[in-house]
Design a protein around this motif. Structure first.
Motif, PDB file in Angstrom:
ATOM      1  N   SER A  21       0.828  -1.210   0.000  1.00  0.00           N
ATOM      2  CA  SER A  21       0.000   0.000   0.000  1.00  0.00           C
ATOM      3  C   SER A  21       0.859   1.255   0.000  1.00  0.00           C
ATOM      4  O   SER A  21       2.034   1.214   0.355  1.00  0.00           O
ATOM      5  CB  SER A  21      -0.847   0.038   1.271  1.00  0.00           C
ATOM      6  N   ALA A  22       0.233   2.357  -0.381  1.00  0.00           N
ATOM      7  CA  ALA A  22       0.874   3.666  -0.226  1.00  0.00           C
ATOM      8  C   ALA A  22       0.326   4.287   1.053  1.00  0.00           C
ATOM      9  O   ALA A  22      -0.846   4.077   1.395  1.00  0.00           O
ATOM     10  CB  ALA A  22       0.541   4.539  -1.420  1.00  0.00           C
ATOM     11  N   TYR A  28       4.692   2.033   0.385  1.00  0.00           N
ATOM     12  CA  TYR A  28       5.307   3.127  -0.356  1.00  0.00           C
ATOM     13  C   TYR A  28       5.022   4.360   0.481  1.00  0.00           C
ATOM     14  O   TYR A  28       3.850   4.735   0.656  1.00  0.00           O
ATOM     15  CB  TYR A  28       4.687   3.277  -1.745  1.00  0.00           C
ATOM     16  N   LYS A  57      -2.228  10.800  -6.794  1.00  0.00           N
ATOM     17  CA  LYS A  57      -2.575   9.416  -7.171  1.00  0.00           C
ATOM     18  C   LYS A  57      -4.100   9.225  -7.180  1.00  0.00           C
ATOM     19  O   LYS A  57      -4.640   8.555  -8.046  1.00  0.00           O
ATOM     20  CB  LYS A  57      -1.942   8.409  -6.200  1.00  0.00           C
ATOM     21  N   GLU A  95      -5.341   6.206  -9.708  1.00  0.00           N
ATOM     22  CA  GLU A  95      -4.357   5.119  -9.547  1.00  0.00           C
ATOM     23  C   GLU A  95      -4.652   4.256  -8.324  1.00  0.00           C
ATOM     24  O   GLU A  95      -3.981   3.263  -8.088  1.00  0.00           O
ATOM     25  CB  GLU A  95      -2.940   5.712  -9.412  1.00  0.00           C
ATOM     26  N   MET A  96      -5.642   4.668  -7.506  1.00  0.00           N
ATOM     27  CA  MET A  96      -5.944   3.923  -6.284  1.00  0.00           C
ATOM     28  C   MET A  96      -7.206   3.079  -6.454  1.00  0.00           C
ATOM     29  O   MET A  96      -8.250   3.594  -6.858  1.00  0.00           O
ATOM     30  CB  MET A  96      -6.169   4.893  -5.119  1.00  0.00           C
ATOM     31  N   TYR A 112      -8.950   3.881  -0.998  1.00  0.00           N
ATOM     32  CA  TYR A 112      -8.095   4.562  -0.021  1.00  0.00           C
ATOM     33  C   TYR A 112      -8.945   4.975   1.166  1.00  0.00           C
ATOM     34  O   TYR A 112     -10.180   5.032   1.068  1.00  0.00           O
ATOM     35  CB  TYR A 112      -7.376   5.771  -0.637  1.00  0.00           C
ATOM     36  N   THR A 161      -4.530   1.477  -1.860  1.00  0.00           N
ATOM     37  CA  THR A 161      -4.054   0.327  -2.645  1.00  0.00           C
ATOM     38  C   THR A 161      -3.825   0.731  -4.094  1.00  0.00           C
ATOM     39  O   THR A 161      -4.782   1.106  -4.778  1.00  0.00           O
ATOM     40  CB  THR A 161      -5.135  -0.782  -2.629  1.00  0.00           C
ATOM     41  N   PRO A 162      -2.588   0.656  -4.590  1.00  0.00           N
ATOM     42  CA  PRO A 162      -2.346   0.937  -6.010  1.00  0.00           C
ATOM     43  C   PRO A 162      -3.068  -0.083  -6.892  1.00  0.00           C
ATOM     44  O   PRO A 162      -2.938  -1.287  -6.698  1.00  0.00           O
ATOM     45  CB  PRO A 162      -0.817   0.811  -6.148  1.00  0.00           C
ATOM     46  N   ARG A 163      -3.863   0.427  -7.847  1.00  0.00           N
ATOM     47  CA  ARG A 163      -4.744  -0.418  -8.645  1.00  0.00           C
ATOM     48  C   ARG A 163      -3.998  -1.343  -9.627  1.00  0.00           C
ATOM     49  O   ARG A 163      -4.324  -2.521  -9.744  1.00  0.00           O
ATOM     50  CB  ARG A 163      -5.681   0.502  -9.451  1.00  0.00           C
ATOM     51  N   SER A 164      -2.972  -0.822 -10.318  1.00  0.00           N
ATOM     52  CA  SER A 164      -2.403  -1.570 -11.455  1.00  0.00           C
ATOM     53  C   SER A 164      -1.753  -2.879 -11.010  1.00  0.00           C
ATOM     54  O   SER A 164      -1.886  -3.897 -11.696  1.00  0.00           O
ATOM     55  CB  SER A 164      -1.404  -0.702 -12.223  1.00  0.00           C
TER      56      SER A 164
END
Ligand code: 5GP
Length: 203
Positions: A35-36, A52, A62, A67-68, A71, A81-84
């Motif tokens: 996670s970021a 991150y 983001k 990109e999330m 969150y 949570t970064p999606r890709s």
């Protein structure tokens, strides 16, 4: 279709989620989604491994760039949570593990109803408080806020698909229970294209 399963794990701070997940990840069918967060690293935590670590500005960028996957704000910091990564690993057939709070878990379920939500609970609130104090990484006011948040989070258990109790030093058993849940889910009729005989066809 051999698609991976999205496994969302939540539970109050101090319940031992990290240790259970570490055990689970010894199985190479599972990958962890890093996670970021905008919170500062704790001693021993590494950027790109545990989280991150990003600034509030970067986190907001983001979100705007979509990109999330989800969150949430938790005890004054953002986590997401970064999606890709999630999408590409599911496509590769891996089971992707998210360790996220209850608000994030519900966001994931509404976007991806196939996700399996597992709550890790403590044997008791007293046990949880002891573990939080034993960790020694937070001061008293943070412990109080985390206990308050824990009580709130426990109120969301009935929104989860499964609940496992992590007794002291029983993380291996807890990890095995989660693997059993995933195995059962993979054989669930709703996930398979099972051929259903047409009604009234039987003589
Ligand atoms: P900690 O600061 O103890 O590492 O995490 C605090 C809380 O944030 C935990 O309940 C953890 O599950 C949650 N969390 C960690 N990563 C994410 C994330 O990507 N999204 C959401 N919604 N919660 C997260």
């Amino acid at each position: 279709m051999n698609k991976g399963l999205l496994l969302v794990i939540s539970g109050p701070a101090g319940v031992g989620k990290g240790t259970v997940i570490k055990k689970l990840l010894e199985n190479k069918d599972y990958v962890f989604s890093v996670s970021a967060t905008t919170r500062s690293p704790r001693t021993g935590e590494e950027d790109g491994i545990n989280y991150y670590f990003v600034t509030k500005n970067e986190f907001q960028r983001k979100i705007r760039a979509n990109e999330m996957l989800e969150y949430a704000e938790y005890v004054g910091n953002f986590y997401g949570t970064p999606r890709s990564f999630v999408m590409s690993k599911l496509g590769e057939g891996k089971n992707v593990v998210l360790e996220i709070d209850t608000a994030g878990a519900l966001q994931v379920k509404s976007q991806m109803p196939d996700a399996v939500l597992v709550f890790i609970g403590p044997p008791s609130m007293e046990n949880l408080e002891e573990r939080l104090r034993g960790r020694g990484t937070e001061d008293e006011s943070v412990i109080e806020r985390r206990m308050k948040t824990a009580k709130k989070e426990l109120g969301f258990i009935n929104k989860y698909d499964y609940c496992v109790i992590n007794d002291d030093s029983a993380w291996e058993k807890t990890a095995r229970e989660i693997e059993a849940i995933v195995l059962a889910e993979k054989h669930s009729v709703k996930r398979k294209n099972v051929i259903i005989p047409e009604k009234n066809n039987r003589q």
